[in-house]
Design an enzyme around this catalytic site. Structure first.
Site, short mmCIF file in Angstrom:
data_model
loop_
_atom_site.label_atom_id
_atom_site.label_comp_id
_atom_site.label_asym_id
_atom_site.label_seq_id
_atom_site.Cartn_x
_atom_site.Cartn_y
_atom_site.Cartn_z
N ASN A 1 0.84 -1.19 0.00
CA ASN A 1 0.00 0.00 0.00
C ASN A 1 0.88 1.25 0.00
O ASN A 1 0.50 2.30 -0.52
CB ASN A 1 -0.87 -0.04 1.26
CG ASN A 1 -1.88 1.06 1.34
OD1 ASN A 1 -2.28 1.61 0.32
ND2 ASN A 1 -2.28 1.41 2.54
N ARG B 1 -9.07 13.83 10.13
CA ARG B 1 -9.65 13.05 9.04
C ARG B 1 -11.03 12.51 9.40
O ARG B 1 -11.93 12.48 8.55
CB ARG B 1 -8.74 11.89 8.70
CG ARG B 1 -7.48 12.35 8.04
CD ARG B 1 -6.57 11.22 7.71
NE ARG B 1 -5.56 11.69 6.78
CZ ARG B 1 -4.61 10.94 6.26
NH1 ARG B 1 -4.53 9.67 6.58
NH2 ARG B 1 -3.74 11.45 5.42
P1 ADP Z 1 3.04 -0.90 5.65
O1 ADP Z 1 2.61 0.49 5.30
O2 ADP Z 1 2.77 -1.24 7.05
O3 ADP Z 1 4.43 -1.19 5.19
P2 ADP Z 1 1.89 -2.02 3.23
O4 ADP Z 1 0.48 -2.30 2.98
O5 ADP Z 1 2.54 -0.93 2.48
O6 ADP Z 1 2.07 -1.86 4.81
O7 ADP Z 1 2.73 -3.32 2.93
C1 ADP Z 1 2.34 -4.58 3.41
C2 ADP Z 1 2.86 -5.62 2.46
O8 ADP Z 1 2.70 -6.91 3.04
C3 ADP Z 1 2.11 -5.66 1.13
O9 ADP Z 1 3.03 -5.62 0.08
C4 ADP Z 1 1.37 -6.99 1.18
O10 ADP Z 1 1.16 -7.56 -0.09
C5 ADP Z 1 2.30 -7.82 2.03
N1 ADP Z 1 1.62 -8.96 2.67
C6 ADP Z 1 0.43 -8.95 3.29
N2 ADP Z 1 0.11 -10.17 3.73
C7 ADP Z 1 1.14 -10.99 3.37
C8 ADP Z 1 1.40 -12.38 3.52
N3 ADP Z 1 0.52 -13.18 4.10
N4 ADP Z 1 2.55 -12.87 3.04
C9 ADP Z 1 3.46 -12.06 2.40
N5 ADP Z 1 3.24 -10.75 2.20
C10 ADP Z 1 2.11 -10.21 2.69
#
Ligand code: ADP
Length: 650
Positions: free
Chosen positions: A196, A477
């Site tokens: 995200n 927000r």
């Molecule tokens: P943050 O801002 O906390 O870094 P993000 O949403 O930017 O969070 O990143 C979270 C990442 O974790 C995303 O790329 C998502 O696809 C990955 N992710 C979520 N669940 C899993 C999982 N079960 N295994 C591997 N990657 C995951």
């Protein structure tokens, strides 16, 4: 279309019998030679479709995707994407993989690439349309593609530190662990990294004298600070923050200063009270005292910022550093710099590795199990620690509904700004090993457009469909979204002028689109005058101009306004003007896994779960009921680094 296809089929039949080439629909004459020189015999052997190039259009998330398909020997010989406006980075895998897969399988019945569903479907639709136009039958191009049988392998890997998730928190943690000399594996379930974060249009909040001292503080802003100092301290932390601010202000006044004051203590008190005093003040203090260092670290690794300092949407203060689109999207600056270091220091990123379970041995988390995109299983042993950095659950409607007690509805009709990856996997994995959760009911909505021009509100005005302001733009927000949801149409417009769109953000949106290329008359509207802008958004021109004139008078006076706004930048007076249609979207989860200031995950009794760390949106307790805009990036980098470092030095 059906009739046309029937005629084409008939013509094709005639052509095949007679050898007369048939030119169709949007067919371009074949550019080269070899293909056109194929014999009918070869053509007939395959599909009967004449060789040539055919164009087709499909719908992506942000607009049309145009492709050109080359047919040679009656087969799909090549697929080329001619144009699209999908978000860079996160959709790259769809554009790099699908064209080849279509050729390889001679079919468009393919699965979307994980994490790039809209772009994938848009490409497949565009190619399908081109092929139908060329004369292929639906049956011929939609043949089921045999999925490679998984060998059912069990992949075994090992590293000192295993990070789950490659967003801003995960990549910060990974880079920090590598800096400590640890070996690091990052597991990412999607086909692209960045999560995200890479599509975020946020700022980075931290006190920054160099930048803030370039701006005059309004009397309304000074009154805001005083209002924090007048409050009864609710605990020791608040008393310490207040005391520090008072001491600073004495010096500030003695100097006769008039610039925008800020400090980690002011940042902390605003963060804590901005979340209704629900956050863990120790975590808030950790965040705000380290945010400046995190900012310098990220900048040192390559992040780039626009000049000056702005107030982001919901930031409550002019302390948001706004990233440039140096890496394609605004969010690129929150992931790519760490990625560069990660590569340099030998980190290993495994894409399409979905973690499913944390392995506990003798009360310690020692490994991660999961499945790969190819269907294999894996186990990754972590010698020193596992870091959960899986982001929030804003795209998981079931979890939204399960935990939400604040908003009237967060069901499937309520949009989210998050990509499909934000499904709360880390919460489930942490729960299974006894982790405590905190603040799960606090789910943030943010008022933003799609596409979204910018989160900067310093020079922005929000107007409703009557052409009137309805909320202070520099407010919280949750308050802004509540106000949006009580508007008759539940949407509003960000009104921006060239001071922001050109002078500040250089004519590009948060997703790196050239603003003037994506004016669509509906979500993004541009006009030379306010009157013309008003007409385009069906607002009375006199009302809109009067609203902006009144707003400009508050800018000039610098003394606040009747809605309670304290932050003012330039007047809105430099055409062309822009309107960005915006809604309340599910945006961020304040709740998550409970951690301490060392980013260690705590169990329900408050004890550390050995070997397990967490950082970023998967954690809770840092923002309380409401996160300030621009605090998330400061959080993911700060706690990501803390988690990475601590896991590495175990
Ligand atoms: P943050 O801002 O906390 O870094 P993000 O949403 O930017 O969070 O990143 C979270 C990442 O974790 C995303 O790329 C998502 O696809 C990955 N992710 C979520 N669940 C899993 C999982 N079960 N295994 C591997 N990657 C995951």
């Amino acid at each position: 279309m059906r009739a046309l296809r029937k005629i084409m089929a008939l013509l094709l039949a005639v052509a095949l019998l007679t050898g007369i080439p048939v030119m169709q629909g949007c067919q371009k004459p074949a550019e080269t030679e070899d293909i056109t020189k194929k014999t009918e015999q070869e053509t007939a052997v395959e599909s009967g479709v004449p060789d040539g190039s055919y164009e087709g259009v499909g719908q992506g998330l942000n607009g049309e995707i145009k492709v050109s398909v080359t047919v040679g020997s009656g087969r799909i010989a090549a697929v080329e994407v001619l144009s699209h406006s999908e978000t860079q980075g996160i959709t790259d895998a769809a554009f790099s993989r699908l064209p080849d897969q279509i050729v390889e399988n001679q079919s468009v019945a393919l699965d979307a690439v994980a994490g790039a569903t809209y772009a994938s479907n848009g490409i497949l639709e565009a190619v399908k349309n081109a092929l139908l136009e060329a004369g292929f039958t639906e049956e011929a191009i939609m043949q089921a593609v045999e999925k490679p049988e998984s060998a059912g392998k069990n992949i075994e890997l090992k590293a000192d530190v295993v990070v789950i998730g490659s967003g801003g928190a995960g990549m910060s943690a990974a880079a920090a662990a590598l800096e400590e000399g640890a070996s690091v594996i990052v597991l990412e379930k999607m086909a692209t990294y960045g999560g995200n974060t890479i599509v975020a249009g946020s700022g980075f909040n931290c006190a920054d004298y160099e930048r803030q001292s370039q701006y005059e503080m309004t009397t309304a802003q000074r009154a805001v600070i005083e209002s924090y100092l007048e409050r009864e301290p609710a605990n020791e932390w608040m008393a310490v923050w207040q005391e520090e601010i008072r001491e600073d202000l004495e010096e500030y006044d003695a100097e006769g200063a008039s610039y925008v004051y800020d400090s980690p203590a002011l940042h902390a008190i605003m963060t804590w009270i901005g979340g209704d005093c629900e956050a863990d003040p120790e975590l808030v203090d950790m965040l705000c005292r380290n945010a400046g260092d995190s900012y310098l670290w990220l900048t040192g690794l390559g992040a780039e910022w626009i000049d000056g300092i702005e107030a982001g949407n919901g930031a409550l203060w002019q302390r948001s550093h706004t990233s440039t689109t140096k890496y394609g999207t605004s969010g690129g600056c929150f992931v790519e710099p760490q990625r560069t270091l990660f590569d340099q220091l030998g980190g290993q990123l495994y894409l399409e590795y979905r973690a499913q379970e944390l392995v506990m041995e003798n009360g310690r988390v020692t490994a991660v199990r999961g499945v790969t995109g190819a269907g294999d299983t894996f186990i990754v042993e972590a010698e020193k620690g596992v870091i959960l950095a899986t982001g929030g659950f804003a795209a998981n409607v079931e979890m939204r509904q399960q935990y939400n007690t604040i908003w009237p509805d967060l069901g499937e009709n309520v949009p989210t700004t998050n990509p499909s990856s934000s499904t709360g996997d880390g919460i489930a994995m942490a729960l299974a090993v006894g982790a405590d959760l905190v603040d799960m009911e606090y789910i943030q909505m943010v008022a933003s457009g799609n596409p979204f021009i910018t989160p900067i509100i310093t020079n922005a005005v929000f107007i409703n469909t009557e052409g009137e302001r309805f909320v202070k733009e520099d407010g919280r927000r949750d308050e802004i979204c509540s106000a949006v949801l009580s508007q008759p149409n539940q949407y509003f417009y960000y009104i921006l002028d060239t001071h922001t769109t050109v002078d500040l953000i250089g004519g590009k949106t948060i997703h790196g689109f050239v603003l003037d290329d994506i004016i669509d008359g509906e979500n993004i509207i541009k006009a030379d005058t306010l009157e013309e802008l008003a007409r385009q958004i069906n607002v009375d021109p006199e009302t809109l101009t009067a609203t902006i004139e009144e707003y400009n008078s508050y800018v000039d006076a610098g003394d606040g306004d009747p809605l309670g706004r304290a932050t003012f930048g330039s007047r809105i007076d430099a055409g062309p003007y822009y309107a960005n249609k915006a809604y309340a979207n599910v945006h961020y989860c304040m709740g998550g896994v409970r951690i301490n200031t060392q980013a260690q995950v705590l169990d329900v009794d408050g004890n550390v779960i050995p070997g397990l760390y967490a950082a970023g949106e998967v954690t809770g307790g840092i923002h309380g009921t409401n996160r300030l805009g621009g605090n998330s990036i400061a959080d993911i980098v700060t706690f990501g680094r803390i988690a990475g470092k601590n896991a590495a030095i175990q």
